[in-house]
Design an enzyme around this catalytic site. Structure first.
Site, short mmCIF file in Angstrom:
data_model
loop_
_atom_site.label_atom_id
_atom_site.label_comp_id
_atom_site.label_asym_id
_atom_site.label_seq_id
_atom_site.Cartn_x
_atom_site.Cartn_y
_atom_site.Cartn_z
N HIS A 176 0.81 -1.19 -0.12
CA HIS A 176 0.08 -0.25 -0.05
C HIS A 176 1.00 1.17 0.13
O HIS A 176 0.64 2.30 -0.72
CB HIS A 176 -0.90 0.11 1.15
CG HIS A 176 -1.39 1.58 1.58
ND1 HIS A 176 -2.40 1.75 0.50
CD2 HIS A 176 -1.31 2.46 2.23
CE1 HIS A 176 -3.25 2.92 1.03
NE2 HIS A 176 -2.05 3.26 2.05
N GLU A 195 -6.08 9.37 -0.50
CA GLU A 195 -6.39 8.04 -0.07
C GLU A 195 -7.50 7.30 -0.96
O GLU A 195 -7.06 6.09 -1.39
CB GLU A 195 -6.71 7.72 1.48
CG GLU A 195 -5.56 8.04 2.28
CD GLU A 195 -4.33 6.80 2.35
OE1 GLU A 195 -4.72 5.70 1.48
OE2 GLU A 195 -3.22 7.07 3.04
N HIS A 224 1.12 4.93 -2.75
CA HIS A 224 1.64 6.28 -2.54
C HIS A 224 2.78 6.53 -3.33
O HIS A 224 2.89 7.92 -3.79
CB HIS A 224 1.97 6.49 -1.01
CG HIS A 224 0.60 6.57 0.00
ND1 HIS A 224 -0.46 7.55 -0.12
CD2 HIS A 224 0.09 5.71 0.74
CE1 HIS A 224 -1.32 7.74 0.55
NE2 HIS A 224 -0.83 6.23 1.25
N SER A 254 -4.00 0.61 -4.47
CA SER A 254 -3.03 -0.60 -3.76
C SER A 254 -3.86 -1.71 -3.38
O SER A 254 -3.60 -2.54 -3.09
CB SER A 254 -2.18 -0.13 -2.79
OG SER A 254 -3.25 0.14 -1.67
FE LIG Z 1 -2.22 5.32 2.71
#
Ligand SMILES: [Fe+2]
Length: 294
Positions: free
Chosen positions: A162, A208, A167, A227
């Site tokens: 993730h 997010e 990111h 993700s």
């Molecule tokens: Fe995150």
């Protein structure tokens, strides 16, 4: 990284300096003593790390590198279909390894020449003010562990897949990186816990779990969607709402399930204007006013 305490396994520092990660009984790795031992060792690296020093390498097993390889390959297929053009540009620019888990130091080495960001190791939950505040300085807190091998496409907590695939590929694009920095500036500026939480909820519903219109299609740019092997197939069927600061800052979310309310930016420029503009200028007073009017 996810922000809610219940999602992160608590970390307990022992008298001898060692660290124990208290996985919940429902965690896929709970009954695996080898995995538990490595989680403890990886958490210890982060607890003992001091900013400015190189991040110690986490020892990953062959099986763990295989999880990374598998998930990277499968997510790439989905990204081609569902990710925004800028995220895909970030993927191209960053060039993450595809067949082994990169060390966080290495992620920083790839990222820093592009947008100035480096990674910091996190053992688990990082206090909101620190997690967001250091974004203003170009630092991103990241867990180092990877999910349990028994369920390669599932993790109950944010893992290195993730943090890095979600990111870092976004942080590799100048315009997304600028938004992360603005979120950090906002977190530094506000003083009340209420205002900080408001800033963090805007982050949650954008960087997010944000979605964006791209021509006739809805794409994702949020790291949590990009993700997640399962969620990326589901986001178009969720309740999609217009990008609205007050609504995002006052909508509750459940971190343990797929996000069923998402906010759509009409373009990256729209996201920059509305959300970037908010983070750039918000303060305790302006947020208190938004909350009072809600
Ligand atoms: Fe995150």
């Amino acid at each position: 990284m996810f922000e809610e305490a219940q999602y992160f396994a608590p970390i307990a520092a022992q008298d001898d300096g060692s660290v124990v990660v208290e996985l919940a009984a429902s965690h896929p790795g709970f009954a695996d003593p080898v995995y538990r031992a490595r989680r403890n060792a990886i958490a210890e690296l982060a607890v003992n790390h001091r900013r400015g020093e190189p991040i110690p390498a986490a020892e990953y097993t062959e099986q763990e590198h295989e999880i990374w390889t598998l998930v990277t390959r499968e997510l790439a297929v989905k990204h081609a279909k569902y990710a925004t053009a800028e995220y895909l540009e970030g993927v191209e620019r960053l060039g993450l390894p595809e067949t082994r888990i990169p060390q966080l130091e290495e992620v920083g080495d790839l990222l820093e020449p592009l947008t100035g960001f480096r990674y910091l190791p996190a053992a688990g939950l990082v206090p909101l003010r620190d997690f967001y505040g250091v974004l203003a300085d170009g630092y991103f807190h990241s867990t180092q562990y990877i999910r349990h091998h028994s369920v390669p496409f599932y993790t109950p907590e944010p893992d290195v897949i993730h943090e890095v695939i979600g990111h870092a590929n976004g942080l590799a694009h100048d315009r997304y990186a600028a938004l992360y920095r603005l979120a950090g500036g906002a977190a530094r500026r506000v003083e009340s816990e209420e205002a900080l939480e408001f800033v963090s909820k805007i982050f949650w519903f954008t960087l997010e779990f944000g979605v964006m219109q791209e021509g006739a299609e809805l794409k994702a740019y949020g790291a949590g969607i990009l993700s997640s092997y399962g969620e990326i197939e589901e986001f178009r069927g969720m309740s999609i709402r217009p990008l609205d600061i007050r609504a995002m800052g006052t909508t509750d979310y459940d971190i343990t399930k797929y996000q069923d309310v998402l906010f759509r930016a009409e373009s990256l420029q729209h996201l920059e204007d509305v959300v970037g503009g908010f983070w750039e200028n918000c303060d305790d007073d302006s947020i208190a006013k938004l909350l009072a009017d809600a």
